[in-house]
Design an enzyme around this catalytic site. Structure first.
Site, PDB file in Angstrom:
ATOM      1  N   CYS A  93       1.744  -4.047  -6.280  1.00  0.00           N
ATOM      2  CA  CYS A  93       2.093  -4.632  -7.359  1.00  0.00           C
ATOM      3  C   CYS A  93       3.371  -4.742  -6.488  1.00  0.00           C
ATOM      4  CB  CYS A  93       2.381  -3.999  -8.619  1.00  0.00           C
ATOM      5  SG  CYS A  93       2.712  -4.754  -9.881  1.00  0.00           S
ATOM      6  N   HIS A 207      -3.454  -1.221 -10.262  1.00  0.00           N
ATOM      7  CA  HIS A 207      -2.894   0.334 -10.008  1.00  0.00           C
ATOM      8  C   HIS A 207      -4.353   0.883 -10.871  1.00  0.00           C
ATOM      9  CE1 HIS A 207       1.185   0.141  -9.466  1.00  0.00           C
ATOM     10  NE2 HIS A 207       1.324  -1.760 -10.618  1.00  0.00           N
TER      11      HIS A 207
HETATM   12  N1  GLN Z   1       8.962  -4.481 -10.480  1.00  0.00           N
HETATM   13  C1  GLN Z   1       7.436  -5.724 -10.608  1.00  0.00           C
HETATM   14  C2  GLN Z   1       7.028  -6.671 -11.681  1.00  0.00           C
HETATM   15  O1  GLN Z   1       7.268  -5.721 -12.419  1.00  0.00           O
HETATM   16  C3  GLN Z   1       6.351  -4.792 -10.508  1.00  0.00           C
HETATM   17  C4  GLN Z   1       5.722  -4.108 -10.940  1.00  0.00           C
HETATM   18  C5  GLN Z   1       5.097  -3.136 -10.337  1.00  0.00           C
HETATM   19  O2  GLN Z   1       4.764  -2.438  -8.846  1.00  0.00           O
HETATM   20  N2  GLN Z   1       3.812  -2.131 -11.536  1.00  0.00           N
HETATM   21  O3  GLN Z   1       6.836  -7.609 -11.692  1.00  0.00           O
END
Ligand code: GLN
Length: 258
Positions: A93, A207
């Site tokens: 992510c 995740h």
């Molecule tokens: N901040 C990033 C987004 O919302 C990554 C989020 C995350 O790693 N879950 O796109």
């Protein structure tokens, strides 16, 4: 036998939704096969990135990404060289976004990435409804299966949980998707494609944690690291993957996929 070295990049700053489970899954399988390993991390302010066979960078909130990106850019040439050497990288992510050209968050903050992956990410706004949230199921891309020699006798799907505002698009044909989205969003809300593979890099929005539910990918990652050291591949023993299999199948059954 040589040790498999794992470097958990920014373990203190980029670790959300149980991403640490990916490290635990790697260590569990290495242990199962009596492969010696060493685990260490690189944090903000460290002089250099210690060389490893597998690098892991988890996800984070926008503010976490903001706090690490300048530090990460200091290591751009070392990391680029490691990528050229076909080292293995698992990026989740926010970590995936940071290997791209940039992430433009909903507030207009420009978070420069390493630019190793020719991808761009933008968050359209701050609305919860614009976010990609929920379970995700992906049918693996045959090209990715071949490149990482994934044992699909376990499954030819991957499953996980996603929560991101960023919408990611490829800017180059040298990248391939990990697969087609059957349930959920993936890289963005439009294309029904998830993740990215380039050389030894696996970038994904999954995740959940990702590897404990997808041990066929854990084996693919470890085998690639072993191959880089001229060590024979290890074979998956499915009798030892009861919990992993239950977790994986639970999601497939929930969406009546198999
Ligand atoms: N901040 C990033 C987004 O919302 C990554 C989020 C995350 O790693 N879950 O796109």
């Amino acid at each position: 036998m040589k040790k498999i070295r794992i470097n958990h990049l920014y373990s203190q700053s980029m670790n959300i939704y149980g991403d640490i489970g990916n490290i635990k899954a790697l260590l569990h399988i290495l242990d199962l096969h009596n492969i010696p390993f060493e685990i260490f991390s690189t944090e903000i302010g460290d002089n250099k990135v210690k060389e490893a066979d597998i690098y892991f960078l988890g996800g984070g909130q926008d503010k976490d990404q903001y706090s690490v990106f300048k530090d990460l850019l200091r290591h751009k040439s070392f990391i680029s060289d490691e990528v050229k050497k076909d080292k293995v990288f698992l990026l989740i992510c926010g970590g995936y976004q940071l290997f791209g050209k940039f992430f433009l968050d909903a507030e207009g903050n420009f978070i420069e990435g390493l630019g190793i992956l020719d991808i761009e990410t933008k968050a359209p706004d701050n609305k919860v409804t614009s976010r990609c949230i929920g379970n995700i199921v992906v049918k693996l891309n045959p090209d990715f299966i071949q490149r990482f020699d994934i044992d699909t006798s376990f499954s030819d799907y991957i499953v996980g949980f996603e929560n991101h505002g960023g919408q990611t698009f490829f800017k180059n044909d040298s990248l391939i998707f990990l697969g087609d989205v059957i349930q959920g969003f993936g890289n963005n809300s439009f294309e029904k494609k998830e993740g990215c593979n380039y050389k030894g890099i696996i970038g994904t929005y999954m995740h959940g944690s990702f590897l404990p539910k997808n041990p066929h990918i854990t084996y693919g990652i470890i085998n690639r690291a072993l191959h880089n050291q001229n060590i024979n591949a290890i074979k998956m023993d499915k009798t030892k993957l009861i919990y992993e299999s239950k977790a994986h199948k639970y999601i497939l059954n929930k969406y009546q996929i198999v």
